[in-house]
Enzyme design. Structure first.
Site, mmCIF file in Angstrom:
data_model
loop_
_atom_site.group_PDB
_atom_site.id
_atom_site.type_symbol
_atom_site.label_atom_id
_atom_site.label_comp_id
_atom_site.label_asym_id
_atom_site.label_seq_id
_atom_site.Cartn_x
_atom_site.Cartn_y
_atom_site.Cartn_z
ATOM 1 N N ASP A 31 0.839 -1.191 0.000
ATOM 2 C CA ASP A 31 0.000 0.000 0.000
ATOM 3 C C ASP A 31 0.882 1.252 0.000
ATOM 4 O O ASP A 31 1.897 1.314 0.698
ATOM 5 C CB ASP A 31 -0.912 -0.010 1.237
ATOM 6 C CG ASP A 31 -2.074 0.969 1.102
ATOM 7 O OD1 ASP A 31 -3.216 0.513 0.964
ATOM 8 O OD2 ASP A 31 -1.823 2.201 1.127
ATOM 9 N N ILE A 32 0.489 2.254 -0.780
ATOM 10 C CA ILE A 32 1.285 3.481 -0.907
ATOM 11 C C ILE A 32 1.271 4.302 0.383
ATOM 12 O O ILE A 32 2.177 5.111 0.628
ATOM 13 C CB ILE A 32 0.766 4.310 -2.104
ATOM 14 C CG1 ILE A 32 1.846 5.227 -2.652
ATOM 15 C CG2 ILE A 32 -0.507 5.071 -1.760
ATOM 16 C CD1 ILE A 32 1.502 5.838 -4.009
ATOM 17 N N GLY A 92 -15.590 3.111 3.650
ATOM 18 C CA GLY A 92 -14.502 3.982 3.199
ATOM 19 C C GLY A 92 -13.762 3.475 1.984
ATOM 20 O O GLY A 92 -12.585 3.820 1.782
ATOM 21 N N HIS A 99 -10.187 -5.234 -3.565
ATOM 22 C CA HIS A 99 -8.863 -5.504 -3.005
ATOM 23 C C HIS A 99 -9.007 -5.945 -1.567
ATOM 24 O O HIS A 99 -9.866 -5.440 -0.837
ATOM 25 C CB HIS A 99 -7.949 -4.277 -3.100
ATOM 26 C CG HIS A 99 -8.576 -3.010 -2.600
ATOM 27 N ND1 HIS A 99 -9.479 -2.293 -3.345
ATOM 28 C CD2 HIS A 99 -8.446 -2.354 -1.421
ATOM 29 C CE1 HIS A 99 -9.871 -1.229 -2.647
ATOM 30 N NE2 HIS A 99 -9.264 -1.253 -1.473
ATOM 31 N N LEU A 100 -8.144 -6.852 -1.174
ATOM 32 C CA LEU A 100 -8.114 -7.326 0.200
ATOM 33 C C LEU A 100 -6.867 -6.747 0.862
ATOM 34 O O LEU A 100 -5.761 -6.912 0.350
ATOM 35 C CB LEU A 100 -8.108 -8.863 0.200
ATOM 36 C CG LEU A 100 -8.142 -9.544 1.560
ATOM 37 C CD1 LEU A 100 -8.972 -10.820 1.472
ATOM 38 C CD2 LEU A 100 -6.756 -9.872 2.032
HETATM 39 P P1 5GP Z 1 -9.756 1.309 0.212
HETATM 40 O O1 5GP Z 1 -9.853 2.571 1.032
HETATM 41 O O2 5GP Z 1 -10.436 1.468 -1.133
HETATM 42 O O3 5GP Z 1 -10.168 0.067 0.932
HETATM 43 O O4 5GP Z 1 -8.200 1.109 -0.037
HETATM 44 C C1 5GP Z 1 -7.502 1.684 -1.083
HETATM 45 C C2 5GP Z 1 -6.043 1.622 -0.709
HETATM 46 O O5 5GP Z 1 -5.266 1.862 -1.866
HETATM 47 C C3 5GP Z 1 -5.635 2.676 0.329
HETATM 48 O O6 5GP Z 1 -5.101 2.036 1.483
HETATM 49 C C4 5GP Z 1 -4.593 3.526 -0.409
HETATM 50 O O7 5GP Z 1 -3.537 3.939 0.415
HETATM 51 C C5 5GP Z 1 -4.130 2.593 -1.509
HETATM 52 N N1 5GP Z 1 -3.689 3.270 -2.718
HETATM 53 C C6 5GP Z 1 -4.304 4.306 -3.361
HETATM 54 N N2 5GP Z 1 -3.626 4.653 -4.458
HETATM 55 C C7 5GP Z 1 -2.544 3.810 -4.523
HETATM 56 C C8 5GP Z 1 -1.458 3.693 -5.460
HETATM 57 O O8 5GP Z 1 -1.346 4.401 -6.453
HETATM 58 N N3 5GP Z 1 -0.539 2.722 -5.203
HETATM 59 C C9 5GP Z 1 -0.632 1.897 -4.110
HETATM 60 N N4 5GP Z 1 0.335 0.997 -3.938
HETATM 61 N N5 5GP Z 1 -1.648 1.998 -3.216
HETATM 62 C C10 5GP Z 1 -2.588 2.928 -3.422
#
Ligand code: 5GP
Ligand code: ZN
Length: 113
Positions: A31-32, A92, A99-100
């Site tokens: 995760d970034i 959120g 994604h998991l």
């Molecule tokens: P969600 O909030 O949809 O469950 O999780 C999305 C996740 O993707 C977040 O934890 C966010 O930090 C991560 N994320 C968003 N953009 C990127 C990216 O460009 N690269 C990576 N590696 N992670 C990302």
């Protein structure tokens, strides 16, 4: 595949990511913006927007088993870890390619926020 989807772009290697796993059907990368010492996202290569749209039980199951395999490789399997799929607004979800999250490497509080 979805042309505009961020995670489809990672699958196609159009944007960089720190990959930790690749197989025929799944990709996993760090995760970034990590929320724990180990924070990896496991995704199917196929574009599915969220768990609400998922129909393939084997795909959903693969995400969990790949996470368990990565947890072993990262050395957190015995101490423990959390796997999470956020779905839509109240959870959120911000990226609409299922994604998991694999989170570990520290004690995680419960319940989540
Ligand atoms: P969600 O909030 O949809 O469950 O999780 C999305 C996740 O993707 C977040 O934890 C966010 O930090 C991560 N994320 C968003 N953009 C990127 C990216 O460009 N690269 C990576 N590696 N992670 C990302
Ligand atoms: Zn996608």
């Amino acid at each position: 595949m979805s042309a505009d989807c961020l995670f489809c772009k990672i699958v196609r290697r159009e944007i960089p990511a720190k990959l930790v796993h690749e197989s025929d059907d799944c990709v996993a990368f760090r995760d970034i913006d990590p929320k724990a010492p180990v924070h990896v996202l496991v995704i199917p290569r196929e574009h599915v927007s969220s768990l609400n749209e998922a129909r393939d039980a084997s795909m959903v199951g693969r995400l969990a088993l790949v996470a368990a395999e990565i947890a072993r490789k990262e050395g957190i399997a015995d101490a423990g870890y959390r796997t999470v799929i956020n779905t839509n607004r109240d959870a959120g979800q911000t990226v609409f390619h299922i994604h998991l999250h694999l989170l570990g490497g520290r004690s995680l509080s419960w319940p989540p926020g």
